[in-house]
Design a protein around this motif. Structure first.
Motif, mmCIF file in Angstrom:
data_model
loop_
_atom_site.group_PDB
_atom_site.id
_atom_site.type_symbol
_atom_site.label_atom_id
_atom_site.label_comp_id
_atom_site.label_asym_id
_atom_site.label_seq_id
_atom_site.Cartn_x
_atom_site.Cartn_y
_atom_site.Cartn_z
ATOM 1 N N PHE A 70 0.782 -1.167 0.029
ATOM 2 C CA PHE A 70 -0.069 0.122 0.036
ATOM 3 C C PHE A 70 0.779 1.331 -0.116
ATOM 4 O O PHE A 70 0.431 2.393 -0.190
ATOM 5 C CB PHE A 70 -1.365 0.146 1.088
ATOM 6 N N ALA A 71 2.081 1.164 0.410
ATOM 7 C CA ALA A 71 3.073 2.375 0.489
ATOM 8 C C ALA A 71 3.178 3.112 -0.824
ATOM 9 O O ALA A 71 3.287 2.385 -1.961
ATOM 10 C CB ALA A 71 4.166 1.966 1.162
ATOM 11 N N ASP A 72 3.028 4.327 -0.683
ATOM 12 C CA ASP A 72 3.398 5.155 -2.089
ATOM 13 C C ASP A 72 4.222 6.402 -1.327
ATOM 14 O O ASP A 72 3.825 7.438 -1.484
ATOM 15 C CB ASP A 72 1.910 5.797 -2.755
ATOM 16 N N PRO A 73 5.732 6.013 -1.186
ATOM 17 C CA PRO A 73 6.384 6.854 -0.601
ATOM 18 C C PRO A 73 6.468 8.367 -1.247
ATOM 19 O O PRO A 73 6.718 9.186 -0.581
ATOM 20 C CB PRO A 73 7.598 6.242 -0.365
ATOM 21 N N PHE A 74 6.409 8.464 -2.454
ATOM 22 C CA PHE A 74 6.565 9.271 -3.248
ATOM 23 C C PHE A 74 5.492 10.355 -3.813
ATOM 24 O O PHE A 74 5.368 11.293 -4.222
ATOM 25 C CB PHE A 74 7.622 9.396 -4.552
ATOM 26 N N ALA A 75 4.290 10.197 -3.122
ATOM 27 C CA ALA A 75 2.981 10.695 -3.520
ATOM 28 C C ALA A 75 3.163 12.235 -3.176
ATOM 29 O O ALA A 75 3.475 12.399 -2.211
ATOM 30 C CB ALA A 75 1.606 10.158 -2.572
ATOM 31 N N PRO A 76 2.671 13.177 -4.205
ATOM 32 C CA PRO A 76 2.859 14.452 -4.065
ATOM 33 C C PRO A 76 1.918 15.080 -3.237
ATOM 34 O O PRO A 76 1.012 15.598 -3.459
ATOM 35 C CB PRO A 76 2.722 14.992 -5.264
ATOM 36 N N VAL A 77 1.951 14.536 -1.785
ATOM 37 C CA VAL A 77 0.851 15.236 -0.912
ATOM 38 C C VAL A 77 1.319 15.065 0.318
ATOM 39 O O VAL A 77 2.130 14.381 0.823
ATOM 40 C CB VAL A 77 -0.445 14.068 -0.987
ATOM 41 N N MET A 78 1.022 15.978 1.488
ATOM 42 C CA MET A 78 1.281 16.175 2.606
ATOM 43 C C MET A 78 0.076 16.172 3.696
ATOM 44 O O MET A 78 -0.151 17.361 4.023
ATOM 45 C CB MET A 78 2.157 17.322 2.871
ATOM 46 N N PRO A 79 -0.546 15.205 3.917
ATOM 47 C CA PRO A 79 -1.718 15.069 4.675
ATOM 48 C C PRO A 79 -1.432 15.848 6.145
ATOM 49 O O PRO A 79 -2.230 16.607 6.729
ATOM 50 C CB PRO A 79 -2.215 13.544 4.808
ATOM 51 N N ILE A 80 -0.180 15.254 6.733
ATOM 52 C CA ILE A 80 0.198 16.031 7.868
ATOM 53 C C ILE A 80 1.728 16.246 7.735
ATOM 54 O O ILE A 80 2.144 15.353 6.837
ATOM 55 C CB ILE A 80 0.018 15.212 9.053
ATOM 56 N N ASN A 81 2.174 17.266 8.346
ATOM 57 C CA ASN A 81 3.678 17.303 8.260
ATOM 58 C C ASN A 81 4.312 16.134 9.001
ATOM 59 O O ASN A 81 4.016 15.917 10.273
ATOM 60 C CB ASN A 81 4.370 18.677 8.698
ATOM 61 N N ALA A 82 5.052 15.431 8.322
ATOM 62 C CA ALA A 82 5.550 13.918 8.991
ATOM 63 C C ALA A 82 6.382 14.200 10.274
ATOM 64 O O ALA A 82 6.638 13.342 10.969
ATOM 65 C CB ALA A 82 6.162 13.008 8.001
ATOM 66 N N ALA A 83 7.021 15.444 10.135
ATOM 67 C CA ALA A 83 7.757 15.838 11.460
ATOM 68 C C ALA A 83 6.928 15.546 12.533
ATOM 69 O O ALA A 83 7.339 14.868 13.789
ATOM 70 C CB ALA A 83 8.253 17.246 11.413
ATOM 71 N N GLN A 84 5.771 15.912 12.846
ATOM 72 C CA GLN A 84 4.890 15.640 13.971
ATOM 73 C C GLN A 84 4.550 14.196 14.265
ATOM 74 O O GLN A 84 4.892 13.726 15.311
ATOM 75 C CB GLN A 84 3.518 16.334 13.834
ATOM 76 N N THR A 85 4.358 13.331 13.273
ATOM 77 C CA THR A 85 4.429 11.949 13.169
ATOM 78 C C THR A 85 5.490 11.512 13.882
ATOM 79 O O THR A 85 5.332 10.658 14.864
ATOM 80 C CB THR A 85 3.708 11.395 11.874
ATOM 81 N N LEU A 86 6.490 11.791 13.100
ATOM 82 C CA LEU A 86 7.810 10.988 13.383
ATOM 83 C C LEU A 86 8.184 11.253 14.826
ATOM 84 O O LEU A 86 8.884 10.486 15.655
ATOM 85 C CB LEU A 86 9.091 11.604 12.631
ATOM 86 N N SER A 87 7.846 12.555 15.228
ATOM 87 C CA SER A 87 8.233 12.818 16.867
ATOM 88 C C SER A 87 7.512 11.871 17.754
ATOM 89 O O SER A 87 7.959 11.425 18.821
ATOM 90 C CB SER A 87 7.561 14.107 17.198
#
Lengths: 366, 383, 141
Positions: free
Chosen positions: A56-73
């Protein structure tokens, strides 16, 4: 010159093969990546721990539903290594958060790529997005700037990842359909990929493409900055721009830098006794309710602009279509520029307000 | 029961009549200040302005086409910490008044020194449409105000199904829906009657004609309501459908922050109490193969329903503020209708009484007892 | 007749140096304008830029910060941080086209009563030339 892993597969498939290897050999406990969550093509960030789910992964999809910085934190600190494929600005946002002790870089394999920008959420999820997305991929493979991306993306100079363990050339890579190269930037990356069966060469990013894109981006940035009249018309223009602000503070909630659990502007400090309104009414004859529209924006600028990574998330969620990101990017560049600071460039570089030099800005105390 | 009201000539336009009323009130000292929407300098929206200058009222647009900030929020900003010395009057849409009433029941607004005025609301234009094609939207709204096309389809979807557009416990009400030449201004409370008396406005007009035309519109809207609820039902029934509907959610919580009822300074779902640790998240991912972010999309929405749907006034602000166009307002309206029906409560339509969760009766909700009984394991000895 | 413009200057001063300096100015019977409204804080680094923005937006004609000389902070390094934050704020003001001339930071020690009077006079003169702050009139802020 860096070590580069060559995989005989398209870039996307190659990366997924690499991740599959890391997961199945238990090198990492999972990977944070964009993934498709339904047949309509809607994407979210997923933390995938099972190699089967990688389909299901689509790592290069041109979208930013949330800024992953928040998620990764929220996924760090971690005792077992994890991987994350995120965009350069998300990576910079993450570095800024780590500087604020909102996450940890330890045991995180940061994978990023030369970024062609993202589409606004509404474009990506809206009708007719298939064609726009196809055009997007077509444009970035030629190293062009797609017309449909966020305004701040068009004006982004930092599309080459900083602080990434692995960099993937995507922008202007005409061979991304047939081959995949992963540029190893750190010892951690080399160690973790040791057992991966592949061809290893030494190479680096094609500087010709980078320079070409950079020139376009810089000229776009000038255009974007010239379009906002904030500098010229001062307070009146600020009122023109932020006059329609509905006060939802969505911009601060989606901001990767604004990490406070409770923003000062939502706290008791900003609930006024009615006497304060009455006095102001006596003086001015009229005032806005709820107050502090422009105040909130300038206040937020004072608190975080020097760390603004220009991701454009604030502008995307604004219900009133205010060009928040443009203004924040412009001001952020100025404030960070005072200290020659580039947000998220280097973990070792302290946030400007956390340090000082004894001899600086002598002129202002006079 | 028919009521008597003041005859309002619509020839000069409703907006002017309302302006005149407030000017008169300020001049006679009935109130010290008014809160009215004024067009912002950028000309692209409206803002609530508290003013004590009768001249400024000419700049105001008492009935704006959009609802950028829910009026109850303006009242909350002013009176959350209690009353002052000034008497304030304001004119707002029915849903804004109802939200203010709910907030006053929840001790977030103090209405003691506030005079609430309402009007037959044709609905509000959605912000997204207004941002895109302001002139067109402005025009269709003015048509609705002129009575030509009172309930037109350019308004927010929840406005199309709003049966309370002329029903709120405001002190005074401007009625004009479906009326030919004359509207009617009548009072709903002692406060309102006193004001009409002081301003020497004679209540000579009978409200039966207005009532009739409101009922016709109401009937149409009730029909639409049933249709819309029918269409939204399959989208939200069952976890799978809910997940599909909220798949796009990016967790920005704009819906909550613009909601007039959600008054908590810090939403539980934004607090550190609702945050999960990295270890927990990784374990969860391991068990399930993968987890998505933002976490708890459904928990947030359903949790919010549990917290505030009893007071939901279906103003549609949540849907306006949603960056990914989820029909939040329709869903909340649908759920709120059900939860409020349980207690035969209709949020904000009566000024007195308490919100259902603040009170209880010893003998009520007997169906629940049956449900509990049926759910209990057979042979249970507990009596 | 037009009213004479008397500037209102909100001043945040540190308890240890500038406030004491102001006190000295007073006990030495030095003249300084009444336009200066003093607000005492324990250290100039206590001053969140938000205070200054609020002062400006709510209509203060000038905003003055007074702190100890660099190196003399009673909390060792507080004023160095103040200096950076102040610089950032002025940069925001100039990027947004707001009047950064209305903001001023001065180092005035406890023994510098005359300097306090001088800074107050100078700054008041400057603000008088600039005229009233137009944010005071704006009802849409």
């Amino acid at each position: 010159m860096n070590k580069v892993i060559k995989i005989e597969n398209g870039t996307k498939q190659g990366v997924l093969n690499f991740l599959e290897h890391l997961i199945t050999t238990d090198k990492i406990s999972g990977v944070l990546t964009l993934r498709k969550i339904n047949e309509k093509g809607i994407c979210d960030y997923g933390f995938i721990s099972d190699a089967k789910e990688l389909k299901f992964a689509d790592p290069f999809a041109p979208v930013m539903p949330i800024n992953a910085a928040q998620t990764l934190s929220s996924l760090t600190p971690t005792t077992k290594p994890i991987a994350a494929i995120i965009k350069p600005c998300e990576l910079r946002g993450f570095v800024e958060r780590v500087k604020r002790v909102q996450g940890s870089m330890k045991n995180v394999l940061l994978i990023s790529y030369t970024c062609g920008g993202v589409l606004p959420l509404n474009t990506f999820q809206g009708d007719g997005s298939e064609k726009i997305i196809a055009d997007y991929y077509n444009a970035i493979s030629k190293g062009e700037t797609p017309g449909s991306i966020r305004p701040t993306c068009k004006a982004c100079e930092y599309f080459v990842p900083m602080m990434a363990d692995i960099t993937i050339p995507l922008l202007g890579n005409s061979e991304s359909e047939s081959e995949c190269s992963l540029i190893m930037n750190s010892e951690f990356a080399i160690q973790i990929s040791k057992e991966f069966q592949c061809e290893i060469i030494t190479s680096e990013l094609d500087s010709k493409i980078i320079d070409k894109v950079l020139a376009v981006r810089i000229s776009e940035k000038e255009k974007l900055y010239n379009k906002t009249k904030v500098t010229k018309d001062g307070l009146d223009e600020l009122v023109n721009i932020f006059g329609k602000c509905v006060g939802c503070h969505g911009c601060s909630r989606v901001c990767p830098i604004c990490y406070c659990v409770m923003c000062d502007f939502e706290s008791h400090n900003f609930d006024y006794n009615i006497e304060i309104f009455e006095t102001e009414l006596e003086q001015k004859g009229a005032l806005r309710l709820p107050p502090d529209t422009v105040f909130f924006q300038i206040g937020r600028l004072a608190h975080m602009s020097f760390s603004c990574v220009g991701c454009g998330q604030c502008e995307d969620v604004c219900p009133a279509n205010i060009p928040v990101a443009t203004i924040f990017k412009k001001v952020g560049e100025a404030t960070a520029g005072l200290f020659d600071y580039i947000p998220g460039k280097d973990l070792e570089e302290a946030i400007p307000v956390m340090i000082f030099k004894e001899e600086e800005f002598e002129e202002i105390g006079k | 029961m028919t009521k008597k009201g003041v005859k309002i000539s619509l020839e000069k336009g409703l907006q002017n009549q309302i302006r005149d009323f407030f000017k008169k009130g300020l001049e006679k000292g009935v109130f010290d200040a008014v809160i009215l929407p004024v067009r912002v300098p950028g000309k692209d929206s409206y803002a609530w302005i508290l003013m004590n200058n009768a001249k400024l009222i000419d700049q105001a647009n008492p009935v704006p086409p959009v609802m950028p900030v829910q009026g109850a929020k303006a009242l909350k900003a002013l009176t959350r910490k209690g009353n002052g010395i000034i008497n304030v009057a304001t004119i707002m849409r029915s849903c804004e008044i109802r939200a203010a009433i709910e907030l006053s029941k929840l001790n977030q607004v103090n209405l003691e020194k506030i005079t609430l005025v309402s009007y037959d609301c044709p609905g509000a234009v959605p912000m997204k449409g207004y941002n895109r094609i302001p002139e067109e939207m402005e025009k269709s709204f003015q048509n609705a105000l002129a009575g030509k096309d009172f309930a037109n389809d350019k308004m927010k979807e929840v406005c199309g199904i709003c049966v309370d557009f002329a029903n709120s416990p405001a002190d005074l009400h401007f009625g004009f829906a479906g009326m030919e030449n004359d509207g009617i201004l009548f009072s709903n409370s002692d406060k309102g009657t006193a004001i009409l008396d002081t301003l020497k406005m004679k209540c000579s007009e009978d409200d039966s004609q207005w009532k009739n035309s409101v009922n016709i519109i109401k009937e149409q809207k009730s029909k639409n309501r049933i249709e819309v609820y029918k269409s939204i039902q399959p989208e939200v029934e069952g976890l799978d459908n809910l997940q599909t509907t909220f798949a796009k959610c990016i967790g920005c919580h704009n819906c909550q922050s613009v909601c007039p009822i959600c008054y908590c300074r810090q939403c539980y779902f934004d607090s550190s109490a609702s945050k999960q640790t990295a270890d927990y998240l990784q374990d969860k991912a391991k068990n399930r193969g993968g987890i998505g972010f933002p976490r708890d999309k459904i928990m947030f929405q359903v949790g919010r329903m549990a917290h505030m749907s009893l007071s939901c006034v279906s103003c549609g602000q949540c849907m306006d503020a949603c960056p990914v166009d989820i029909p939040v307002a329709k869903i909340f309206s649908y759920v709120a209708a059900k939860t409020q029906d349980t207690f035969e409560y209709h949020a904000g339509t009566t000024a007195d009484g308490a919100v259902p969760l603040k009170v209880y009766k010893q003998d009520e909700l007997n169906k629940i007892h049956e449900l509990i009984k049926n759910a209990e394991p057979q042979g249970s000895q507990h009596e | 007749m037009e009213k004479e413009f008397i500037p209102r200057i909100t001043s945040f001063v540190c308890k240890w140096c500038t406030y004491t300096g102001a006190d000295l100015a007073g006990t030495s019977r030095l003249q300084y304008p009444t336009s200066i409204i003093l607000l005492k804080v324990l250290c100039s680094s206590r001053i969140d830029p938000v205070f200054l923005i609020k002062s400006y937006l709510k209509g203060a004609d000038g905003v003055l910060i007074g702190g100890c000389h660099p190196g003399d902070c009673h909390y060792e390094t507080g004023n160095y941080h103040t200096r950076r934050r102040f610089k950032i704020l002025t940069e925001i003001f100039s990027t947004l086209g707001l009047p950064k001339e209305r903001l001023r930071l001065s180092w005035i020690s406890a023994s510098e009563g005359p300097k306090f009077a001088q800074v107050s006079n100078e700054f008041t003169d400057k603000i008088e030339n600039l005229g009233p702050n137009n944010a005071r009139e704006n009802m849409f802020l």
